[in-house]
Design an enzyme around this catalytic site. Structure first.
Site, mmCIF file in Angstrom:
data_model
loop_
_atom_site.group_PDB
_atom_site.id
_atom_site.type_symbol
_atom_site.label_atom_id
_atom_site.label_comp_id
_atom_site.label_asym_id
_atom_site.label_seq_id
_atom_site.Cartn_x
_atom_site.Cartn_y
_atom_site.Cartn_z
ATOM 1 N N ARG A 53 0.811 -1.231 0.000
ATOM 2 C CA ARG A 53 0.000 0.000 0.000
ATOM 3 C C ARG A 53 0.839 1.273 0.000
ATOM 4 N NH1 ARG A 53 -2.220 0.685 6.254
ATOM 5 N NH2 ARG A 53 -0.350 -0.142 7.253
ATOM 6 N N ARG B 64 -22.883 20.406 17.294
ATOM 7 C CA ARG B 64 -21.993 21.544 17.532
ATOM 8 C C ARG B 64 -20.752 21.453 16.656
ATOM 9 N NH1 ARG B 64 -19.523 23.258 23.477
ATOM 10 N NH2 ARG B 64 -19.083 25.449 22.963
ATOM 11 N N HIS C 120 -19.251 23.768 13.237
ATOM 12 C CA HIS C 120 -17.857 24.195 13.075
ATOM 13 C C HIS C 120 -17.275 23.642 11.777
ATOM 14 C CE1 HIS C 120 -13.673 25.058 13.969
ATOM 15 N NE2 HIS C 120 -13.385 23.775 13.865
ATOM 16 N N ARG D 247 -15.402 24.034 6.054
ATOM 17 C CA ARG D 247 -15.305 23.215 4.848
ATOM 18 C C ARG D 247 -16.318 23.551 3.759
ATOM 19 N NH1 ARG D 247 -10.174 21.385 5.260
ATOM 20 N NH2 ARG D 247 -9.818 20.307 7.251
#
Length: 230
Positions: free
Chosen positions: A142, A160, A164, A169
């Site tokens: 991998r 909550r 955020h 994002r």
């Protein structure tokens, strides 16, 4: 990318309202439930959130199943530490069959860039497969796999932390893939807890843009987009 809301706290807004009521009342749980059922739960949550009493939002949690994102995005995602994650393992899941890779839109739009991308991921796959066929364990093979490799993850966050997460994002300055994922998540939770997530989204939805000189310059447009998000 596929995003599903697998589980969530039953009646999340009622649970949050009950927790908030308990903080300010000497009444027992039965009486508090009666007050919530007879009152305007949405208005009460709005008031509590406007006062900054956000700890009660932690009593509502949401579990997502997410498929088809890259390791680029999962590495960004797990930086949000107030959450629980279970991710498909590259140690135990072999990619001897051709691994799926996320192709960035900017690369897909450029024929030469796309050719380079697909050629390189093909070479990496062949090298990985050869190592596995030589008896090299998947956990060592991998090391060749690129950040573009698709992964799957189950994630649980409370309300909550989700607020955020969305502030960071959903912003135009966030990387395109995690922004797309965040917007998809927000659409799902707004259906379940519309009051809690009414002003959710990038920081500019509920206030001035927090990005300063890096502001995208589209604040009014972004606010309108997220306030009407369904």
């Amino acid at each position: 990318m596929n995003i599903e809301l697998l589980q969530y706290t039953a009646e999340p807004e009622r649970t949050v309202a009950l927790a908030a009521r308990l903080c300010y009342s000497p009444a027992d749980l039965e009486e508090l439930r009666a007050r919530i059922d007879s009152g305007d739960c949405a208005a009460f949550i709005d008031k509590i959130m406007s006062l900054g009493h956000h700890s009660v939002l932690e009593h509502a949690s949401f579990t997502f199943g997410i498929e088809g994102i890259s390791r680029v995005t999962s590495h960004q995602l797990v930086r949000h530490r107030v959450a629980s994650y279970s991710q498909q393992s590259q140690r135990y899941v072999s990619h001897a069959e051709r691994f799926a890779a996320v192709l960035p839109p900017a690369v897909a739009a450029n024929d030469e860039a796309k050719r380079i991308f697909e050629f390189t991921t093909g070479v990496v796959h062949q090298a990985y497969k050869q190592l596995v066929e030589m008896g090299i364990a998947a956990e060592d093979a991998r090391y060749l796999l690129p950040n573009a490799t698709e992964t799957k993850i189950i994630m649980t966050m409370n309300a909550r932390e989700l607020l955020h997460f969305f502030r960071l994002r959903c912003c135009e300055r966030a990387q395109w893939e995690i922004r797309s994922m965040a917007v998809g998540m927000l659409k799902l939770v707004k259906q379940i807890a519309p009051t809690i997530f009414r002003d959710a989204g990038p920081g500019c939805v509920a206030g001035p843009c927090p990005e300063g000189e890096f502001c995208c310059g589209r604040t009014a447009e972004i606010r309108k987009q997220f306030r009407s998000l369904t």
